[in-house]
Design an enzyme around this catalytic site. Sequence first.
Site, PDB file in Angstrom:
ATOM      1  N   HIS A   1       0.833  -1.206   0.000  1.00  0.00           N
ATOM      2  CA  HIS A   1       0.000   0.000   0.000  1.00  0.00           C
ATOM      3  C   HIS A   1       0.872   1.263   0.000  1.00  0.00           C
ATOM      4  O   HIS A   1       0.706   2.148  -0.842  1.00  0.00           O
ATOM      5  CB  HIS A   1      -0.919  -0.041   1.231  1.00  0.00           C
ATOM      6  CG  HIS A   1      -1.815   1.146   1.370  1.00  0.00           C
ATOM      7  ND1 HIS A   1      -3.161   1.093   1.123  1.00  0.00           N
ATOM      8  CD2 HIS A   1      -1.562   2.421   1.744  1.00  0.00           C
ATOM      9  CE1 HIS A   1      -3.691   2.290   1.325  1.00  0.00           C
ATOM     10  NE2 HIS A   1      -2.740   3.111   1.716  1.00  0.00           N
ATOM     11  N   GLU A   2       1.821   1.310   0.933  1.00  0.00           N
ATOM     12  CA  GLU A   2       2.659   2.516   1.037  1.00  0.00           C
ATOM     13  C   GLU A   2       3.558   2.686  -0.181  1.00  0.00           C
ATOM     14  O   GLU A   2       3.747   3.795  -0.663  1.00  0.00           O
ATOM     15  CB  GLU A   2       3.503   2.476   2.319  1.00  0.00           C
ATOM     16  CG  GLU A   2       2.701   2.442   3.613  1.00  0.00           C
ATOM     17  CD  GLU A   2       1.699   3.588   3.750  1.00  0.00           C
ATOM     18  OE1 GLU A   2       1.911   4.646   3.130  1.00  0.00           O
ATOM     19  OE2 GLU A   2       0.691   3.411   4.455  1.00  0.00           O
TER      20      GLU A   2
ATOM     21  N   HIS B   1       1.734   4.271  -3.036  1.00  0.00           N
ATOM     22  CA  HIS B   1       1.703   5.733  -2.980  1.00  0.00           C
ATOM     23  C   HIS B   1       3.025   6.318  -3.481  1.00  0.00           C
ATOM     24  O   HIS B   1       3.054   7.204  -4.332  1.00  0.00           O
ATOM     25  CB  HIS B   1       1.554   6.220  -1.524  1.00  0.00           C
ATOM     26  CG  HIS B   1       0.189   6.048  -0.934  1.00  0.00           C
ATOM     27  ND1 HIS B   1      -0.941   6.511  -1.537  1.00  0.00           N
ATOM     28  CD2 HIS B   1      -0.213   5.501   0.241  1.00  0.00           C
ATOM     29  CE1 HIS B   1      -1.995   6.238  -0.753  1.00  0.00           C
ATOM     30  NE2 HIS B   1      -1.574   5.618   0.327  1.00  0.00           N
TER      31      HIS B   1
ATOM     32  N   ASP C   1      -7.263   7.786   2.934  1.00  0.00           N
ATOM     33  CA  ASP C   1      -6.881   8.261   1.595  1.00  0.00           C
ATOM     34  C   ASP C   1      -8.118   8.682   0.808  1.00  0.00           C
ATOM     35  O   ASP C   1      -8.135   9.708   0.140  1.00  0.00           O
ATOM     36  CB  ASP C   1      -6.203   7.145   0.788  1.00  0.00           C
ATOM     37  CG  ASP C   1      -4.922   6.663   1.432  1.00  0.00           C
ATOM     38  OD1 ASP C   1      -4.338   7.415   2.218  1.00  0.00           O
ATOM     39  OD2 ASP C   1      -4.511   5.523   1.135  1.00  0.00           O
TER      40      ASP C   1
END
Length: 453
Positions: free
Chosen positions: A194-195, A198, A271
Amino acid sequence: FVEMFVGMGASKVRDLFKQAKEKAPCIVFIDEIDAIGRSRDSKYGGGNEEREQTLNQLLSEMDGFDSSKGILILGATNRPEILDKALLRPGRFDRRIIVDKPDLKGRVEILKVHSKDVKMDETVDLDAIALATSGAVGSDLANMINEAAINAVKEGREFVSQKDLFAAVEQVLVGKEKKDRIMSQEERRIVSYHEVGHALVSALQKDSEPVQKITIVPRTMGSLGYVMQVPEEEKYLQNKDELMTRLVTLVAGRAAEEIVFGRVTTGAANDIEKATKIAKAMITQYGMSDRFGLMNLSTVDDPYLNGNARLDCSDETAAQIDEEVKNMLKECYEEAKQLLTENRDVLDKIAHYLYDHETITGKEFMKIFREVKGLPEPTDTTGFTHSEKVAESVTFNEDGSYSSTLNGPSETDIWKGIGDVNTEKDDSCSIGESSQGEDSSNADHQSADVSDS
Ligand code: ZN
């Protein structure tokens, strides 16, 4: 001033001005003046007999004021828009001073004030702390000094060091590290992807801010990881491309989950909330949609408190706005998925590296990125933007503090946007239950920087 018995407030006001006249020259300071100065219009909950009398007394006292007497009246409020118009006429409160979030110089001065009575050792550099806290307000800074002092005491030291201060900055903005939270391997894998989603999408786009740090260490404020980005400089305007880039970056965490695991988690809640706010502001406030053009469709009622916008249009238009927001976000999500699919090899490599290391710097991130893409390591950094240089120069120390080999005068605010803590900051992408953070709908004042999760 306001009491249960009608007339008491008014007599107190009379008394106050009588005393002031006796003691002149002096300053009369009324904090939270909206408590008595609220508009008499019932729209703002006016119409209270006692308050009205108090306000009337205040108005007439201020009128009968001799400017040669040497009395200065100051009032403070977070909600100037609800004050009675009569109070703001020339001759009464006729000058308005807006106390905005402090800039770099202001933060240094505020830190000095609050650290006056705290014992500090020679490693402390308040300029560096101010540089790292863009977007923080006075109370945040006071809180940081306090937390730093607590950290020092906890370790039995008599003096606060720079390390304590840096730890406190992170603590105030995203919470303490929660090393004892045990996450399953599967969850850690999801958070890593997930990170990195980004960070990678951000790096692949133009107009984005370089990644400074990626971490999957959970924080007490609920985030399970975050991506910190550095803006080029303190910005007051954002163009449409930059906002679109932010939207694509914000939804990229969720996109990575879907691509890699084929299912999605609750981690993208924060988000999604931020992305929706930005998209809505673009359409209803900034005139950035083709469908509605330059029409203003919402108003901000209290810009100094939460700054939330309220739609100001017909129900039919509201439905169309929702449709437009949905389409805009969908488009951004598709773009993020496409970018990640095309760069799946880089995504896997960096996510694995992050899984093993928990925290990686922007430098390590770019190194792997270039390796997989077959790009040469840059030897000449003269063409770099300031923030790229900063991202390249940062080293994280074992104790959690970080240092940069670059001493630029530019205000690099790596933290701005966390939490929007004032965040004005707001580009934070978070995973986890946290919804902390300042409201970022006022994106025109905020530069996004940290993707916190
Ligand atoms: Zn996220």
